[in-house]
Write a protein that holds these residues in place. Sequence first.
Motif, mmCIF file in Angstrom:
data_model
loop_
_atom_site.group_PDB
_atom_site.id
_atom_site.type_symbol
_atom_site.label_atom_id
_atom_site.label_comp_id
_atom_site.label_asym_id
_atom_site.label_seq_id
_atom_site.Cartn_x
_atom_site.Cartn_y
_atom_site.Cartn_z
ATOM 1 N N ARG A 77 -5.579 11.105 -8.589
ATOM 2 C CA ARG A 77 -5.020 9.819 -8.981
ATOM 3 C C ARG A 77 -3.507 9.886 -9.171
ATOM 4 O O ARG A 77 -2.812 8.868 -9.009
ATOM 5 C CB ARG A 77 -5.669 9.333 -10.283
ATOM 6 N N GLU A 80 -1.845 9.190 -5.908
ATOM 7 C CA GLU A 80 -2.178 7.821 -5.494
ATOM 8 C C GLU A 80 -1.350 6.803 -6.262
ATOM 9 O O GLU A 80 -0.778 5.872 -5.681
ATOM 10 C CB GLU A 80 -3.672 7.558 -5.728
ATOM 11 N N ILE A 81 -1.272 6.987 -7.582
ATOM 12 C CA ILE A 81 -0.531 6.043 -8.425
ATOM 13 C C ILE A 81 0.961 6.094 -8.115
ATOM 14 O O ILE A 81 1.621 5.065 -7.956
ATOM 15 C CB ILE A 81 -0.786 6.350 -9.916
ATOM 16 N N SER A 83 2.428 7.217 -5.379
ATOM 17 C CA SER A 83 2.685 6.760 -4.008
ATOM 18 C C SER A 83 2.795 5.239 -3.951
ATOM 19 O O SER A 83 3.703 4.693 -3.303
ATOM 20 C CB SER A 83 1.571 7.249 -3.080
ATOM 21 N N GLN A 84 1.896 4.558 -4.632
ATOM 22 C CA GLN A 84 1.946 3.092 -4.657
ATOM 23 C C GLN A 84 3.185 2.607 -5.386
ATOM 24 O O GLN A 84 3.826 1.629 -4.973
ATOM 25 C CB GLN A 84 0.697 2.537 -5.330
ATOM 26 N N PHE A 85 3.559 3.295 -6.456
ATOM 27 C CA PHE A 85 4.767 2.955 -7.200
ATOM 28 C C PHE A 85 6.004 3.059 -6.312
ATOM 29 O O PHE A 85 6.827 2.128 -6.249
ATOM 30 C CB PHE A 85 4.897 3.886 -8.406
ATOM 31 N N TYR A 86 6.147 4.188 -5.612
ATOM 32 C CA TYR A 86 7.304 4.366 -4.736
ATOM 33 C C TYR A 86 7.314 3.319 -3.621
ATOM 34 O O TYR A 86 8.372 2.834 -3.220
ATOM 35 C CB TYR A 86 7.313 5.773 -4.142
ATOM 36 N N GLU A 87 6.146 2.992 -3.119
ATOM 37 C CA GLU A 87 6.064 1.983 -2.060
ATOM 38 C C GLU A 87 6.532 0.626 -2.583
ATOM 39 O O GLU A 87 7.295 -0.084 -1.907
ATOM 40 C CB GLU A 87 4.631 1.882 -1.546
ATOM 41 N N ASP A 88 6.108 0.262 -3.784
ATOM 42 C CA ASP A 88 6.472 -1.039 -4.353
ATOM 43 C C ASP A 88 7.977 -1.150 -4.603
ATOM 44 O O ASP A 88 8.604 -2.149 -4.227
ATOM 45 C CB ASP A 88 5.713 -1.268 -5.666
ATOM 46 N N GLN A 91 10.006 -1.301 -1.317
ATOM 47 C CA GLN A 91 9.973 -2.599 -0.649
ATOM 48 C C GLN A 91 10.950 -3.580 -1.296
ATOM 49 O O GLN A 91 11.578 -4.387 -0.603
ATOM 50 C CB GLN A 91 8.550 -3.170 -0.677
ATOM 51 N N ARG A 123 11.132 6.619 2.860
ATOM 52 C CA ARG A 123 10.518 5.324 3.167
ATOM 53 C C ARG A 123 11.515 4.308 3.725
ATOM 54 O O ARG A 123 11.099 3.308 4.313
ATOM 55 C CB ARG A 123 9.850 4.763 1.903
#
Length: 243
Positions: A77, A80-81, A83-88, A91, A123
Amino acid sequence: MTQTGTIHGVGLGPGDPDLMSVRAHRLLSGAKHVAFFRKAGRKGQARQIVEGLLPEGVIEFPMEYPVTTEIPLSDPRYNEILSQFYEDVTQHLIRLAQAGDDVVVLCEGDPFFYGSFMHIYERVRKVVPVNVVPAITGMSGAWTATGAPITWGDDVLTVLTGTLPQDTLTDYISRTDSLVVMKIGTNFEKVIAALKSADRYEDAWIVQYATMPKQTVTKLSEMTDDVTPYFSIIVVHGQGRRP
């Protein structure tokens, strides 16, 4: 057509604003958007370094980690957590750049040396222009604070993270001439055990908050604190060839 802005990953150095580069200061002085990482509920170390240096009206974007030490690195996790944070957050930065604005991302130390900015860089680098401003590393500030050279002659310098397994730490420590250990924190006792196993414990120093007002420099064997701050670096000096 609107010209795409640039995302600047700006290294701020080890903590003392006076050690910041002229280029970094110039970008900060003209910044419209400033982004920085921080733990929830904290001001953020990078943001503290530039206190009083940002222009009036700058738009700040604090990027708060959703997890730090609450979940072990081995837990799926965790990645996963994060990775989503960096993606958000990435963007959001991309949208600002595509709207024509430059964004300064504050980075403690050097952006390409164990820094969170690297996750943004990977990214954005093929999407919008990105510029990286190098800086003095925290470890350079730490070994300078000890008042002794870190390497002599042919000394080999090894940089380790305290997150490594103890056996791995011991192996590297036993084979190197000079040493820097970062990311100590909750790994403190493990790092101590590895240094002792490699017979380098008595040679080690610990520097806390290097170049900052709260800086302390202590022989590791004489340290009495129960808690090791996040901004701590262990140093073992080389003793190599000298003229």
